[in-house]
Design an enzyme around this catalytic site. Structure first.
Site, PDB file in Angstrom:
ATOM      1  CG  HIS A 208      53.224  48.203  43.898  1.00  0.00           C
ATOM      2  ND1 HIS A 208      53.751  47.128  43.216  1.00  0.00           N
ATOM      3  CD2 HIS A 208      53.140  49.212  42.998  1.00  0.00           C
ATOM      4  CE1 HIS A 208      53.999  47.491  41.951  1.00  0.00           C
ATOM      5  NE2 HIS A 208      53.624  48.745  41.796  1.00  0.00           N
TER       6      HIS A 208
ATOM      7  N   GLY B 191      48.412  49.312  31.573  1.00  0.00           N
ATOM      8  CA  GLY B 191      48.241  49.092  33.007  1.00  0.00           C
ATOM      9  C   GLY B 191      46.778  49.146  33.415  1.00  0.00           C
ATOM     10  CG  LEU B 192      44.031  51.235  31.844  1.00  0.00           C
ATOM     11  CD1 LEU B 192      43.251  52.001  30.783  1.00  0.00           C
ATOM     12  CD2 LEU B 192      43.805  51.877  33.222  1.00  0.00           C
TER      13      LEU B 192
ATOM     14  CB  SER C 297      46.993  40.217  30.641  1.00  0.00           C
ATOM     15  OG  SER C 297      47.444  40.941  31.735  1.00  0.00           O
TER      16      SER C 297
ATOM     17  CG  ASP D  75      45.548  43.791  37.934  1.00  0.00           C
ATOM     18  OD1 ASP D  75      45.351  44.671  38.792  1.00  0.00           O
ATOM     19  OD2 ASP D  75      46.611  43.667  37.313  1.00  0.00           O
TER      20      ASP D  75
HETATM   21  C1  GLA Z   1      49.721  45.121  38.788  1.00  0.00           C
HETATM   22  C2  GLA Z   1      49.460  43.750  39.385  1.00  0.00           C
HETATM   23  C3  GLA Z   1      48.519  43.859  40.588  1.00  0.00           C
HETATM   24  C4  GLA Z   1      49.005  44.893  41.587  1.00  0.00           C
HETATM   25  C5  GLA Z   1      49.359  46.212  40.888  1.00  0.00           C
HETATM   26  C6  GLA Z   1      50.020  47.197  41.821  1.00  0.00           C
HETATM   27  O1  GLA Z   1      48.539  45.662  38.248  1.00  0.00           O
HETATM   28  O2  GLA Z   1      48.895  42.893  38.416  1.00  0.00           O
HETATM   29  O3  GLA Z   1      48.378  42.589  41.172  1.00  0.00           O
HETATM   30  O4  GLA Z   1      50.090  44.409  42.325  1.00  0.00           O
HETATM   31  O5  GLA Z   1      50.232  45.997  39.781  1.00  0.00           O
HETATM   32  O6  GLA Z   1      49.123  47.605  42.806  1.00  0.00           O
END
Ligand code: GLA
Length: 393
Positions: A37, A127-128, A131, A175
């Site tokens: 974050h 969360g990997l 997308s 990401d």
């Molecule tokens: C998601 C968002 C990223 C980043 C993380 C937290 O993966 O897509 O841009 O903000 O959360 O670090």
């Protein structure tokens, strides 16, 4: 490779085109090692690309249409290249559509139609960055097919813009950047304000990165994510009393922040801001300790990162906390933390190779007993960013 042959067969079955004209591209998923974050606050992050991700098979067609199909979802979609708009019912196909839309924003109009078959190996919603992986591989492939330059930093920015404006999720750059620019056995130290980056060899020797998927269905992630973003913006507004030019929390040093933290009126907003500034500091401390290959010290920083995400930023939740606690109690574990946006998703732990088996058994049973959810584990190697597969096919 047998799997690619199988995918080609599926492509021909789906679209009826000639195998010879199919091109194949791949983009990985990503895991973030530390710096959570911080990206949308202009701070630094330290992600790495995974060895698994999204494979895209693509071939031109004779009309001005796009055909989208996936081995993961039954939905297929056909649309004209000249009028690409977001539509809720198009579900996953909005991601590649968003890229076509984005390219048009940059005056890159497709000269012909294409068929695209996606095959994803990243568990959805874990969360990997599944997308980002779809977005980046689509952008890269279409640019290659159209004979345009493939600047992977630009591809990351365009993919992020598509995610923000077409999909409507206000994510930062991490990401897409990691997926586009990753390198085997390297993590990426990225300054999200300037986009300066460095590929840092990540030599963990006898220690393995183990990803734990909580398999907790993430709900309301987007709204909570956007709420955190606006709390950070609120903190910047309050701190402008002392720093009139301030636009992002990442522009402050830890000392500057600490001396002025009292200017932030709301207690919750203050905790959010403290996490961000301290987390950015932890990324620079990580670079120091990793220079000396001090993995034990890095593990402690990973732990501190998680604790701050739990207590100050409040994006963990019972599943991630349970898994991290269980991980830390296994001998041979140097550190464990959540990775990605949070609210479910995955953890990443640094585990001695001799302890990996025990780690998976112990953490798995403790986690399942406490939450009733069955977790998955992946021993993770660091792979390359987006690319075309040529010789491999
Ligand atoms: C998601 C968002 C990223 C980043 C993380 C937290 O993966 O897509 O841009 O903000 O959360 O670090």
């Amino acid at each position: 490779m047998a799997q690619l042959q199988e995918l080609k067969r599926k492509f021909v079955q789906q679209f009826g085109s000639n195998e010879e004209i199919i091109k194949i591209f791949q983009a990985p998923g990503r895991v973030n090692l530390i710096g959570e974050h911080t990206d949308y606050n202009g701070g630094s992050v330290f992600p790495a690309a995974l060895t698994f991700g999204t494979t895209l098979l693509i071939a031109p067609r004779d009309d001005r249409k796009l055909g989208f199909a996936s081995t993961n979802f039954p939905l297929t979609k056909e649309t004209s290249i000249d009028n690409v708009t977001f539509s809720e019912e198009d579900d996953w196909a909005n991601y590649p559509k968003g890229i076509v839309w984005e390219l048009a924003q940059r005056d890159i109009y497709l000269s012909q139609g294409y068929n695209l078959l996606f095959h994803g190996e990243i568990p959805n919603g874990a969360g990997l960055s599944s997308s980002a992986s779809i977005e980046v591989v689509t952008a890269y492939a279409l640019l290659v097919m159209e004979g345009k330059p493939t600047d992977t930093v630009q591809i990351a920015l365009w993919s992020q813009h598509a995610e923000n404006e077409f999909i409507g999720v206000k994510s930062g750059i991490m990401d897409q950047f990691a997926v586009a620019n990753g390198r085997k056995d390297h993590a990426i130290l990225l300054d999200c304000d300037t986009l300066k980056y460095e590929l840092v060899p990540f030599q963990s020797g006898v220690y393995k990165l183990v990803i734990g998927n909580t398999n907790k269905r993430r709900r309301l992630v987007d709204s909570k994510y956007n709420e955190r973003r606006s709390q950070c913006e609120q903190a910047v507004q309050d701190l402008k009393q002392a720093f009139p030019e301030l636009t992002l929390l990442g522009q402050l040093t830890l000392e500057q922040y600490r001396a002025n933290e009292h200017l932030i009126k709301d207690e919750t907003v203050r905790r959010r801001a403290r996490h961000v500034v301290e987390e950015i500091h932890r990324v620079s401390l990580s670079m120091e300790v990793l220079k000396h290959n001090d993995l034990a010290a890095f593990g402690l920083l990973m732990n501190a990162s998680h604790d701050s995400l739990r207590d100050l930023y409040e994006v963990t939740g019972i599943e991630l906390d349970t898994m991290v606690d269980a991980a830390r109690s296994v001998p041979g574990v140097l550190g464990s933390r959540m990775t990605g946006a949070g609210f479910g998703g995955c953890t990443v732990s640094l585990v001695h190779q001799d302890s990996v088996e025990r780690f998976i058994a112990d953490v798995g049973s403790k986690y399942e007993a406490a939450t009733g959810l069955h977790p998955d584990f992946y021993v993770c190697n660091i792979g390359d960013g987006v690319r075309e597969l040529k010789g491999e096919v």
